[in-house]
Write a protein that holds these residues in place. Structure first.
Motif, mmCIF file in Angstrom:
data_model
loop_
_atom_site.group_PDB
_atom_site.id
_atom_site.type_symbol
_atom_site.label_atom_id
_atom_site.label_comp_id
_atom_site.label_asym_id
_atom_site.label_seq_id
_atom_site.Cartn_x
_atom_site.Cartn_y
_atom_site.Cartn_z
ATOM 1 N N ASP A 176 0.829 -1.203 0.000
ATOM 2 C CA ASP A 176 0.000 0.000 0.000
ATOM 3 C C ASP A 176 0.869 1.260 0.000
ATOM 4 N N SER A 177 1.958 1.236 0.763
ATOM 5 C CA SER A 177 2.871 2.385 0.786
ATOM 6 C C SER A 177 3.506 2.604 -0.583
ATOM 7 N N PHE A 178 3.883 1.498 -1.223
ATOM 8 C CA PHE A 178 4.483 1.607 -2.555
ATOM 9 C C PHE A 178 3.484 2.171 -3.571
ATOM 10 N N ASN A 179 2.242 1.725 -3.458
ATOM 11 C CA ASN A 179 1.208 2.233 -4.373
ATOM 12 C C ASN A 179 1.020 3.745 -4.199
ATOM 13 N N LYS A 180 1.012 4.178 -2.948
ATOM 14 C CA LYS A 180 0.868 5.613 -2.675
ATOM 15 C C LYS A 180 2.069 6.386 -3.217
ATOM 16 N N LYS A 181 3.254 5.826 -3.016
ATOM 17 C CA LYS A 181 4.463 6.502 -3.487
ATOM 18 C C LYS A 181 4.431 6.687 -5.001
ATOM 19 N N LEU A 182 4.012 5.654 -5.696
ATOM 20 C CA LEU A 182 3.934 5.731 -7.159
ATOM 21 C C LEU A 182 2.906 6.757 -7.603
ATOM 22 N N MET A 183 1.704 6.668 -7.046
ATOM 23 C CA MET A 183 0.624 7.539 -7.515
ATOM 24 C C MET A 183 0.840 9.001 -7.096
ATOM 25 N N ASP A 184 1.614 9.209 -6.006
ATOM 26 C CA ASP A 184 1.890 10.579 -5.551
ATOM 27 C C ASP A 184 3.120 11.181 -6.223
ATOM 28 N N SER A 185 3.858 10.374 -6.967
ATOM 29 C CA SER A 185 5.095 10.861 -7.575
ATOM 30 C C SER A 185 4.798 11.915 -8.638
ATOM 31 N N PRO A 186 5.526 13.030 -8.623
ATOM 32 C CA PRO A 186 5.327 14.042 -9.671
ATOM 33 C C PRO A 186 5.791 13.564 -11.042
ATOM 34 N N TYR A 187 6.497 12.420 -11.069
ATOM 35 C CA TYR A 187 7.013 11.893 -12.336
ATOM 36 C C TYR A 187 6.125 10.799 -12.929
ATOM 37 N N ARG A 188 5.049 10.488 -12.223
ATOM 38 C CA ARG A 188 4.152 9.425 -12.703
ATOM 39 C C ARG A 188 3.594 9.753 -14.080
ATOM 40 N N ASP A 189 3.216 11.006 -14.287
ATOM 41 C CA ASP A 189 2.600 11.393 -15.557
ATOM 42 C C ASP A 189 3.590 11.398 -16.717
ATOM 43 N N GLN A 190 4.886 11.264 -16.407
ATOM 44 C CA GLN A 190 5.894 11.205 -17.465
ATOM 45 C C GLN A 190 6.164 9.771 -17.934
ATOM 46 N N LEU A 191 5.587 8.812 -17.232
ATOM 47 C CA LEU A 191 5.715 7.418 -17.656
ATOM 48 C C LEU A 191 4.988 7.207 -18.977
ATOM 49 N N ASP A 192 5.472 6.271 -19.765
ATOM 50 C CA ASP A 192 4.829 5.941 -21.038
ATOM 51 C C ASP A 192 3.369 5.569 -20.786
ATOM 52 N N LYS A 193 2.448 6.378 -21.288
ATOM 53 C CA LYS A 193 1.030 6.190 -20.955
ATOM 54 C C LYS A 193 0.479 4.872 -21.475
#
Length: 575
Positions: free
Chosen positions: A100-117
């Motif tokens: 759950d912590s890892f999921n939050k870290k990923l979704m809260d990352s400012p770089y998430r939207d830069q991942l290949d959609k």
């Protein structure tokens, strides 16, 4: 020489030491803590973090898999049971918290939207879904469920009967239901069900406890019932509860009347006044049962030959599994019932478990699980472990398609042309007969979890009512109605994989469509099959089916169209 993709090379670990063995949580904790606290300052750092997380996930999933495999291969082994229980109680709860912590870290990352959609679209959707479902108070409930659910397999593995002076597992006993001696068939049928009835009270007690735990999980997560919770938990984004009800109705109107016709034909061919349940597996022409193999070793070798004929790569995959000891096929006392293919994502070579007793059905189980194995090999190239966590609607498409496609090469198992025709006929009849059972098992679970305060007696009555509505009225159950009323207790999935069953029906329709394509253009169909499976779970279910060249569709019109094809093919194998 083996195909270069056949024997996966175990990837060199980047996070954990090469010789690291999972024994205690205390050993693992520092690696989880580092992942949780690691700074991520760019999108490439986020992707590296995802790869490291994937590595530890693959290692732990394989460790849990081996503990489960050993336990189901020998349910009487106390050491194996304790090792699996230890993982469930002492390691899994910590993993869940960190996940759950890892999921939050990923979704809260400012770089998430830069991942290949396109690459991460499905993965990110599932992570968001997991975040919405997570409740810390459910962790001990899931741990308890894990342990309780294994009791069903252990109890079933203990079940034997004495028949003609021999102790037989129930899987071995069902072989005799194909015997041309009708009194013998009746005797073994009654012995099997009498043995099951001995455990009916403790099975009901176990199931009542499972329902209570499952409902509590649903309540804790804000759902009115476990059915609604499971639809979200299983990630059923591509169809609805109402679609399932529609599937049930289509099967009732399109398939059940066809089975009634088949039963009438069987009754006439057997020259019977009354068609009884023990008359449904015997050859209607009173021929001896099919024997496609001599023993487990023969089954393995012939399956490898068959898969080579479908496509050499598939045969090489099974050969690799044989060489690495990833096959346990014999039925024996103390072995859990059923069959499965377990993907082992760190080493890349899966494991097939089944209970072969020397009958034609074992051949079908082997090629079914072999299809799952091919799927595992074809997804080894995917970067993240989560990309390989494909939904069961796709997993069962891989296996059920292989049942029908491999059928074109079953001459490996049957030298006699007439035996080959019989085997193919039995397989196509099974395709038809299985659909109503799938529908009723699914519909029964909808009833169970939306009638939360039902009694054991009401549950039994509901099963009887649903089963009658989905069954041919030709079969005579007079005097053994009680066995029919408790027949749901023979279905493993109801106990340990709730709601994992309708997928078989959806995938069966897809498999018929795949086979239809294969009959027209084998190479093109197999190319589509592989293209779909290689996607893992990086696309939606309809997109994966489309990549295979088929539709994800269970409308009345589509079911009717596919059934007409099966009926026409069935005529080719009917004497």
């Amino acid at each position: 020489m083996n195909h270069p993709d056949t024997v996966p090379i175990k990837l060199r670990r980047q996070l954990l030491p090469q010789q690291f063995k999972v024994e205690t949580w205390e050993q693992l904790a520092p690696y989880f803590k580092e992942l949780k606290e690691r700074p991520v300052h760019a999108v490439d750092e986020l992707e590296k973090w995802l790869l490291d997380l994937s590595e530890i996930t693959a290692i732990l999933s394989e460790e849990r898999a081996w503990r489960y495999i050993r336990m189901t291969c020998d349910t009487a082994n106390k050491k194996y049971r304790e090792a699996y229980t230890f993982f469930c109680e002492e390691i899994s709860p910590h993993i869940e918290l960190y996940s759950d912590s890892f999921n939050k870290k990923l979704m809260d990352s400012p770089y998430r939207d830069q991942l290949d959609k396109e690459k991460y679209r499905i993965y990110l959707r599932d992570v968001q879904n997991d975040l919405e479902l997570f409740r810390e108070r459910n962790i001990p409930l899931y741990t308890q469920l894990d342990i309780e659910e294994q009791k069903y397999a252990a109890w079933s593995g203990e079940m034997t009967i004495n028949f003609d002076g021999k102790e037989l597992t129930l899987q071995q006993a069902v072989v005799h239901l194909k015997n041309n001696d009708r009194p013998k068939r009746e005797r073994v049928y009654l012995l099997i069900h009498q043995r099951r009835m001995q455990d009916r009270e403790r099975m009901d007690e176990l199931f009542n406890g499972l329902i209570k735990l499952r409902q509590q999980i649903a309540t804790n997560t804000g759902f009115d019932n476990f059915r609604d919770y499971m639809f979200k938990a299983m990630g059923r984004f591509d169809y609805t509860i109402q679609d399932c009800f529609g599937f049930h109705d289509v099967i009732r109107t399109e398939v059940v009347p066809l089975i009634a016709q088949m039963d009438e034909q069987r009754k006439r061919k057997l020259n019977l006044n009354s068609l009884r349940p023990w008359d449904l597996d015997v050859d209607p022409g009173q021929l001896e049962p099919l024997h496609p193999f001599n023993d487990a070793a023969d089954l393995i070798n012939k399956s490898i030959q068959c898969f080579y004929k479908v496509r050499p790569f598939y045969g090489q995959c099974l050969e690799t599994m044989k060489d690495l000891g990833r096959l346990d096929l014999d039925s024996r006392k103390g072995k859990a019932p059923g069959g499965y293919n377990y993907s082992l994502n760190e080493t890349g070579v899966p494991f097939i478990f089944m209970n072969a007793a020397g009958v034609h059905r074992d051949l079908v189980t082997m090629v079914h699980e072999g299809g799952h194995a091919i799927h595992a090999f074809l997804t080894n190239h995917l970067e993240l472990n989560s990309f390989k966590d494909y939904p069961s609607e796709v997993a069962e498409l891989a296996s059920m398609s292989m049942e029908l496609i491999s059928m074109e090469h079953w001459d490996v198992f049957f030298n006699n042309v007439n035996d080959l025709k019989r085997a193919r006929r039995e397989q196509l009849e099974k395709v038809i007969r299985m659909l109503p059972w799938i529908a009723v098992v699914d519909k029964f679970q909808h009833w169970i979890y939306t009638n939360k305060d039902h009694t054991t007696e009401e549950r039994t009555a509901a099963w009887e009512s649903l089963l009658k509505d989905m069954s041919s009225s030709v079969v005579d159950w007079t005097g053994i109605e009680e066995y029919r009323a408790h027949s749901w207790k023979a279905q493993l999935h109801i106990f340990d994989s709730p709601f994992y069953y309708i997928e078989y029906g959806m995938a069966q329709l897809g498999a018929v469509a795949m086979w239809k394509n294969y009959k027209t253009n084998p190479e093109k169909a197999l190319d589509g099959y592989e293209a779909a499976l290689k996607l893992g779970y990086t696309r939606s279910i309809p997109e994966i089916y489309a990549a295979a060249g088929i539709k994800f569709d269970f409308s009345k019109q589509y079911v009717h169209e596919l059934l007409e094809f099966v009926k026409q093919e069935l005529k080719n194998y009917t004497e």
